[in-house]
Design an enzyme around this catalytic site. Structure first.
Site, PDB file in Angstrom:
ATOM      1  N   HIS A  20      34.666  39.154  49.054  1.00  0.00           N
ATOM      2  CA  HIS A  20      36.039  39.169  49.566  1.00  0.00           C
ATOM      3  C   HIS A  20      36.036  39.398  51.074  1.00  0.00           C
ATOM      4  O   HIS A  20      36.747  38.715  51.821  1.00  0.00           O
ATOM      5  CB  HIS A  20      36.839  40.260  48.862  1.00  0.00           C
ATOM      6  CG  HIS A  20      36.888  40.111  47.376  1.00  0.00           C
ATOM      7  ND1 HIS A  20      38.051  39.806  46.691  1.00  0.00           N
ATOM      8  CD2 HIS A  20      35.912  40.205  46.440  1.00  0.00           C
ATOM      9  CE1 HIS A  20      37.794  39.736  45.397  1.00  0.00           C
ATOM     10  NE2 HIS A  20      36.501  39.971  45.216  1.00  0.00           N
ATOM     11  N   ASP A 125      43.951  40.125  50.730  1.00  0.00           N
ATOM     12  CA  ASP A 125      43.343  39.818  49.451  1.00  0.00           C
ATOM     13  C   ASP A 125      44.355  40.086  48.334  1.00  0.00           C
ATOM     14  O   ASP A 125      45.175  40.998  48.423  1.00  0.00           O
ATOM     15  CB  ASP A 125      42.095  40.696  49.256  1.00  0.00           C
ATOM     16  CG  ASP A 125      41.245  40.251  48.085  1.00  0.00           C
ATOM     17  OD1 ASP A 125      41.629  40.532  46.925  1.00  0.00           O
ATOM     18  OD2 ASP A 125      40.205  39.615  48.309  1.00  0.00           O
TER      19      ASP A 125
END
Length: 293
Positions: A20, A125
Site C-alpha cells: 500500500h 488508501d
C-alpha cells in the site's frame, strides 16, 4: 500549474503495509512531475521503510515529496504464524488499529494546508477512510479513495458477498467465471471487521482510483461504477501501472541487487512467483511449491 505559486496540493495517506505504501509513493512521484506539491503522511518508521525500498525512480526524486513522520502509539507485533487456519497476516492487525491514531495529526496537516492552497486533494488508501474523515469539514478539500487492488478483484469480491436475490443487476457469465474460487476463509474475521468499519467512513469522496489500466481492467471498472455504493455519482479512474514500466538510465545505479542479478541472466530464463504479503506458508508448503515450480 504555476510551479512558483501552485494552487493545488495533494496529500497521500497510505495504509502502513508495504504494498500500500509503495503504490501511493509511485503515484506521488507521478503527480510531482506535473509541478503539483505532494505531502506523504504516515508513521516515521513506515515512511523510512518505503523510501528505502523504492525502485524505478532516481533517489533524488524523493526530495520533491514532503514526508510527514508521525508517531504511532505502542502496539503488539507478534511474529507471523503459518499454522493459522486462515493464512492471513493476523500479526499486522494491531499495527492497522494503531494507525487510526493518525486521524488527528492528518487533520491538523489538512487544516494548515487549506489556508495556503486553493484546493487540498486527499488521496487515501481504502483502509484509511477513518483517518481522513475530517476532510469533509474543509471547504476547499476533497478526497479520492485509492483501492490498492484491481477493479476485477474488488468487483468479484463484493459481488460474491451480495445475496443472489439482492444483486442489483445481472452480469454476463464470462464476467464472473465459474472457476473463480470462493474468497471464504481468505481473511480473518478481525480483518474483515476492520475493513467493514472503514467503509462506514466512505461516501463523501469525489472519485475512486485504481492502480490498473482500462486496457486490461476496463470492463470491471465499468461494473464497479454500475455497482456504485455511494449516494452521489462519482468518477472512477484507472491510473496504472503506477510503477515505472521503463527504467531511466540515471536510476540504474540505484537499482536493487536483485534486479542487477536479473540483468545478467539469459532472456526468458527466470520465473518470478509472488504470493504477496497476505499469505504465511509452512516449510512443507514452501517445499512442495518449489518442487512444482
Amino acid at each position: 500549474m504555476d510551479n512558483k505559486n501552485p494552487k493545488v496540493v495533494v496529500v497521500m495517506v497510505p495504509l502502513p503495509a508495504q504494498g500500500h505504501l509503495n503504490q501511493l509513493l509511485h503515484l506521488s512521484h507521478i503527480i510531482t512531475t506535473y509541478g503539483i506539491p505532494v505531502h506523504y503522511a504516515g508513521s516515521a518508521s513506515h515512511n523510512r521503510q518505503v523510501k528505502l525500498r523504492l525502485n524505478g525512480w532516481d533517489s533524488q526524486s524523493l526530495t520533491k515529496i514532503h514526508f510527514h513522520d508521525f508517531e504511532l502509539p505502542p502496539y503488539d507485533s507478534t511474529p507471523p504464524n503459518a499454522d493459522l487456519s486462515v493464512p492471513f497476516p493476523q500479526h499486522l492487525i494491531p499495527l492497522f488499529e494503531a494507525s487510526m491514531h493518525l486521524r488527528q495529526p492528518v487533520s491538523n496537516l489538512l487544516q494548515q494546508l487549506s489556508v495556503k492552497y486553493n484546493r487540498v486533494v486527499v488521496i487515501h488508501d481504502y483502509s484509511m477512510a477513518y483517518v481522513v474523515q475530517d476532510v469533509k469539514l474543509i471547504p476547499n478539500g476533497e478526497s479520492y479513495n485509492f483501492n490498492p487492488i484491481c477493479a476485477f478483484t474488488y468487483f468479484t469480491s463484493v459481488w460474491e458477498g451480495i445475496p443472489e436475490e439482492a444483486k442489483p443487476f445481472r452480469v454476463d457469465p464470462n464476467d464472473v467465471p465459474e472457476c473463480m474460487p470462493s474468497q471464504e476463509g481468505c481473511i480473518t474475521n478481525e480483518m474483515l471487521e476492520f475493513v467493514v468499519n472503514q467503509s462506514k467512513y466512505l461516501g463523501f469522496e469525489s472519485g475512486w482510483l485504481y492502480n490498473s489500466t482500462r486496457v486490461i481492467d476496463g470492463r470491471y471498472v465499468e461494473l464497479v461504477e454500475k455497482l456504485s455504493l455511494t449516494k452521489d455519482p462519482i468518477k472512477y479512474f484507472a491510473l496504472g501501472p503506477l510503477n515505472p514500466v521503463e527504467i531511466r538510465s540515471e536510476s540504474r545505479k540505484n537499482r536493487n541487487q536483485c534486479l542487477k542479478w536479473l540483468d545478467e541472466q539469459e532472456k526468458g530464463s527466470v520465473i518470478y512467483v509472488s504470493f504477496g504479503s497476505t499469505t504465511s506458508l509452512t516449510d512443507d508448503q514452501i517445499e512442495e511449491l518449489a518442487k512444482g515450480l
